[in-house]
Every structure is written in C-alpha cells, then in structure tokens.
Motif scaffolding. Structure first.
Motif, short mmCIF file in Angstrom:
data_model
loop_
_atom_site.label_atom_id
_atom_site.label_comp_id
_atom_site.label_asym_id
_atom_site.label_seq_id
_atom_site.Cartn_x
_atom_site.Cartn_y
_atom_site.Cartn_z
N VAL A 1 -5.02 2.18 -17.16
CA VAL A 1 -4.78 1.79 -15.77
C VAL A 1 -3.78 2.78 -15.16
O VAL A 1 -2.69 2.97 -15.70
N PHE A 2 -4.18 3.41 -14.07
CA PHE A 2 -3.28 4.33 -13.36
C PHE A 2 -2.40 3.53 -12.42
O PHE A 2 -2.88 2.82 -11.54
N ALA A 3 -1.09 3.66 -12.60
CA ALA A 3 -0.12 2.88 -11.84
C ALA A 3 0.07 3.50 -10.45
O ALA A 3 0.73 4.52 -10.31
N LEU A 4 -0.51 2.88 -9.45
CA LEU A 4 -0.44 3.41 -8.09
C LEU A 4 0.83 3.00 -7.35
O LEU A 4 1.27 3.71 -6.45
N GLY A 5 1.40 1.85 -7.71
CA GLY A 5 2.51 1.35 -6.90
C GLY A 5 2.03 1.16 -5.48
O GLY A 5 1.06 0.46 -5.22
N SER B 1 -4.78 0.69 -10.53
CA SER B 1 -4.23 -0.64 -10.31
C SER B 1 -4.66 -1.11 -8.91
O SER B 1 -4.94 -0.30 -8.03
N ASP B 2 -4.70 -2.41 -8.73
CA ASP B 2 -5.15 -2.97 -7.46
C ASP B 2 -4.13 -4.00 -6.97
O ASP B 2 -4.04 -5.10 -7.51
N PRO B 3 -3.34 -3.65 -5.95
CA PRO B 3 -2.31 -4.58 -5.47
C PRO B 3 -2.89 -5.83 -4.82
O PRO B 3 -2.17 -6.80 -4.60
N LEU B 4 -4.20 -5.82 -4.54
CA LEU B 4 -4.84 -6.97 -3.90
C LEU B 4 -5.52 -7.89 -4.90
O LEU B 4 -6.03 -8.95 -4.54
N ASP B 5 -5.55 -7.48 -6.17
CA ASP B 5 -6.15 -8.31 -7.22
C ASP B 5 -5.13 -8.46 -8.35
O ASP B 5 -5.22 -7.79 -9.38
N PRO C 1 8.30 -11.86 -7.07
CA PRO C 1 7.13 -12.37 -7.77
C PRO C 1 6.60 -11.32 -8.75
O PRO C 1 6.50 -10.15 -8.41
N VAL C 2 6.30 -11.74 -9.96
CA VAL C 2 5.74 -10.83 -10.95
C VAL C 2 4.22 -10.93 -10.84
O VAL C 2 3.56 -11.64 -11.58
N ASP C 3 3.70 -10.23 -9.83
CA ASP C 3 2.27 -10.18 -9.56
C ASP C 3 1.74 -8.89 -10.16
O ASP C 3 2.06 -7.80 -9.66
N VAL C 4 0.93 -8.99 -11.20
CA VAL C 4 0.49 -7.82 -11.95
C VAL C 4 -1.01 -7.68 -11.85
O VAL C 4 -1.75 -8.66 -11.94
N THR C 5 -1.47 -6.45 -11.63
CA THR C 5 -2.90 -6.20 -11.49
C THR C 5 -3.67 -6.84 -12.65
O THR C 5 -3.22 -6.84 -13.81
N ARG C 6 -4.81 -7.42 -12.36
CA ARG C 6 -5.52 -8.30 -13.29
C ARG C 6 -5.80 -7.66 -14.65
O ARG C 6 -5.64 -8.29 -15.71
N VAL D 1 2.17 -1.42 -11.22
CA VAL D 1 0.91 -2.18 -11.15
C VAL D 1 1.14 -3.53 -10.48
O VAL D 1 0.51 -4.52 -10.83
N SER D 2 2.02 -3.55 -9.49
CA SER D 2 2.41 -4.80 -8.84
C SER D 2 1.80 -4.94 -7.45
O SER D 2 1.28 -3.99 -6.88
N SER D 3 1.94 -6.13 -6.90
CA SER D 3 1.44 -6.42 -5.55
C SER D 3 2.39 -5.85 -4.50
O SER D 3 3.56 -5.54 -4.78
N TRP D 4 1.91 -5.75 -3.26
CA TRP D 4 2.75 -5.28 -2.15
C TRP D 4 3.98 -6.18 -2.00
O TRP D 4 5.10 -5.69 -1.79
N GLU D 5 3.76 -7.49 -2.07
CA GLU D 5 4.87 -8.43 -1.90
C GLU D 5 5.94 -8.22 -2.97
O GLU D 5 7.14 -8.23 -2.69
N ALA D 6 5.49 -8.03 -4.21
CA ALA D 6 6.43 -7.82 -5.31
C ALA D 6 7.22 -6.53 -5.13
O ALA D 6 8.44 -6.50 -5.31
#
Length: 418
Positions: free
Chosen positions: A100-104, A131-135, A147-152, A185-190
C-alpha cells in the motif's frame, strides 16, 4: 567557488566569491560503509525491540506493507524484495501480501509511477494499491481526539509492516516510524486533527519528547497495530546509508539518533544569505514538498536576510489550498493570523512558508510562472546565479553566504536554535 545544486533531475550552478562564502553545509557521511543490500539484510536479521519478522508471522496471515509514495525518495524497489523474502520464510507467500502506497493528503499515482516504485522485478507479482482516505475503517480514537481511521486494506490485514525514510520533519520531529500510518494511510479527518497539533511550540523539527504531533502519531500506530518497521536514513544521493528494523518506536528512535549524527550540522553564526536546494527530484516535485528545505534554511539565516530556494516544482504548487491561502492574503502576517483562527490542510503549509517570509526575503527558482510565485510572496528568479547577484547587491559587500545543497534533509543549528 562554483556550487552545483540539484534541481529536478538536473542542476543549477552558482559562482560564489570566496570572500562571501561562509560555508557549504553537507551531511557527515561515513566512509567505507556497507552496501544498501547489506544494510537491509542486517537490519532484518537483527531487529530492534522485537522478534525477527519471519518469527512474528504465521502461515495463512495476510500481510500489508505500507511504503512511501512518489514524493518520497525511499527506495521501495530495493527494500521490498528483502521484506517479501522474510515473509516467505515465515510462511506467507507473495499472493498473501499487499503493498500500500501511503498517500496521506497527496494525489494518487499513475500506473507507471506504481510500477516504478514497486520495481520491474515485482511489478505484476505483488498486489499493490494506493491508500484511500475515503475508504477507511475506524479502529479507535487517540487521547487527543484524533480518529484512527485507516485505509481498509491496512485495517483488515493480520500483519502490518511500515517502511520509510527518516529525516527531519518541521512539526512531527522526524519522518518515519508510525508516520506511515498517520498521516500515511489515514482519513482526511484524522490527518486534519493530527496536524492541528502543530500549533504547539513543542511540535518542531528534531523534537520527539513532548511533541504532541509525534505522540499522537505513535498512539495511532499502537491502536492500528504496527507489527514491524523497516526505516532507512538516506545519503545525499538518496541511497541507504543505514537501515533500522523492528519495533515501531524503538527502531525509529535508533534511526533518529543516526540521522542526528549525519544531518544535524552546526553553523557558526547565521548567514546573511542562504542558498538551498531540497536535493532534486522527488523532494522538489512541487512547492508543497519544496517547503521542507525552506523551513530548514530558515534556521540558518539572519532576520532580515535572504533565502534563495531552488526547487523545480514540475507539478506546480501541489495543493490548491496552499496556493489559495497565500494568494488571498494581503501579507504573510495575514496567513499566520488566519492559521491561528482556523486550521485547514494545505493552509498549514502556507503558514509554514509565511512564517519564513516574515523573517527573510525568499527568492524562488522554479518552473512556476513568475506571476504565481509573486502572488505567494516569493521573488521569482530564472537562475540561482541571478538571484545570488541581486542578493549580494542588497545585503552589501560584507554579506555572508551559506549553501545547503541537501536542504530537505540537513538541519542547521546554531546556539540560537539549539
């Protein structure tokens, strides 16, 4: 003295009269060190603070390997075969591993970029994705409310391995370690919640202890469940100088100590003029990345001095928010006032740039249109030499010039900044 500075995949050349040259700040590189392959193999064989990777895994496990995106110089194609062989030795075949490529907060990759990062030998043999910040899957919340929102793909893996390089980071202290997860590999909110913590005085380059950003990053890493890291300190040619593997905190700290030995460079007093390059592509792929060299250079320039920043920025500014915040402001001071009142990803980069522009005039040599550079409070110039001649005229016959060719990595310090 003739100085060569990396600029994209080319160079910029400047002639600096000896009477003005204060020095050229270079990393303290070791002589007779081992090859990249030897460093990687040794780090994996003797991990820090944990068992060997092959002994941590079990047959049937699904492994995810988080590695850097195209804006980072980490040599994934060199490192990944070693990590995959270690997994295979523990009973995990390549079809059970995903890269998984970490896009941030960065853009997605093209297929060609993914192939370049993975390497010819692995392309088509190993599953890879951005990584997908929306999934994302929410795994918990840190004590600071992030929030620890991590790409699926990462959240659902049994074994989580983080790769990356270690260098100074202007508010996380250093890159590397759990930063592959937060913001990697986290969400925008995180990411937004974590980056808000940069307002603290303790959130600074080279600082780990009591740094709220780094502490939040590492708490997120623990909640996510990082099993193993492999980090590297790179030399100025972007080759691995030293590799560190093992526990996400202990191995990272060992890497940071080594980075200090190599890249923390003392300056005997600040200079009137600092000439700096991030170190070429990909560190100067856009202004968003080039900013890191500007931040490092700011530690070495006198208040009221001049910084000459050479960054190609082939992909432009790199963030519409960064550009909007700077161009909408009447002065750099207004950007700093805005970030104090509201936080927005991209705006934090604008504030970092504005903070330097409050201290010194900044010439920018880049592929950005001159009108865009000017709108963001830079002084555009076609070449480093042109900017240097203007700067010397402004600062006078006794002006001192310091050159930092690897400004994305070298951290200058004086008695004034520690």
């Amino acid at each position: 003295m003739k100085i060569e500075l990396k600029y994209g995949e080319g160079i910029q050349i400047a002639e600096i009269p000896d009477k003005h040259l204060k020095g050229v700040l270079l990393p303290e590189e070791e002589q007779g060190r081992r090859t990249e392959e030897e460093e990687i193999a040794d780090a994996l064989e003797y991990p820090i603070g944990t068992e060997r990777l092959r002994d941590l895994v079990q047959p049937g496990h699904r492994a995810v390997i988080i590695t850097s995106d195209i804006t980072r110089p980490f040599p994934s194609a060199t490192v990944l075969p070693f990590v995959l062989r270690e997994l295979e030795a523990g009973g995990i075949p390549r079809e059970n591993a995903t890269v998984v490529f970490a896009l941030g907060s960065h853009r997605t990759h093209t297929k060609e970029e993914m192939a370049r990062l993975l390497g010819k030998k692995l392309w088509g043999q190993v599953s890879c994705r951005d990584s997908d910040p929306l999934d994302c899957v929410r795994l918990g919340t840190t004590a600071r409310g992030t929030p620890v929102d991590v790409t699926r793909a990462v959240a659902e893996a049994d074994i989580k391995i983080c790769l990356g390089n270690i260098e100074y980071h202007y508010f996380a202290g250093y890159s590397g370690g759990a930063k592959a997860v937060m913001p990697g590999v986290s969400s925008w909110e995180a990411i937004q919640n974590n980056h808000k913590l940069m307002a603290s005085d303790q959130a600074a380059a080279g600082r780990l202890e009591d740094n709220p950003v780094r502490e939040d990053i590492e708490e997120a890493g623990r909640i996510c469940g990082i099993d193993f890291i492999l980090n590297a300190v790179l030399d100025r040619n972007k080759k691995i100088a030293k590799a560190f593997a093992g526990d996400a905190v202990k191995a990272h700290r060992a890497g940071c100590r080594y980075a200090d030995r190599v890249y923390r460079r003392r300056v005997d007093g600040k200079a009137d003029i600092v000439v700096v390059s991030p170190g070429g592509f990909p560190k100067d792929v856009n202004l968003y990345q080039t900013q890191k060299a500007l931040d490092n250079a700011a530690h070495a320039v006198k208040r009221g001095g001049i910084i000459i920043l050479a960054g190609e920025c082939r992909e432009g500014v790199g963030s519409p928010v960064l550009q909007k915040w700077l161009t909408e402001a009447e002065t750099p001071r207004k950007v700093l006032e805005r970030i104090a009142a509201e936080f927005e990803l991209g705006g934090h980069k604008a504030a970092a740039i504005a903070g330097v522009q409050e201290k010194a005039s900044v010439y920018l040599i880049s592929e950005l249109p001159a009108s865009v550079s000017q709108a963001m409070f830079f002084i555009p110039a076609r070449t480093v030499q042109e900017a240097l001649e203007e700067a010397l005229d402004i600062m006078g016959k006794d002006a001192s010039v310091l050159v930092i060719p690897s400004g994305g990595a070298v951290f200058p310090y004086t008695t004034e900044n520690g």
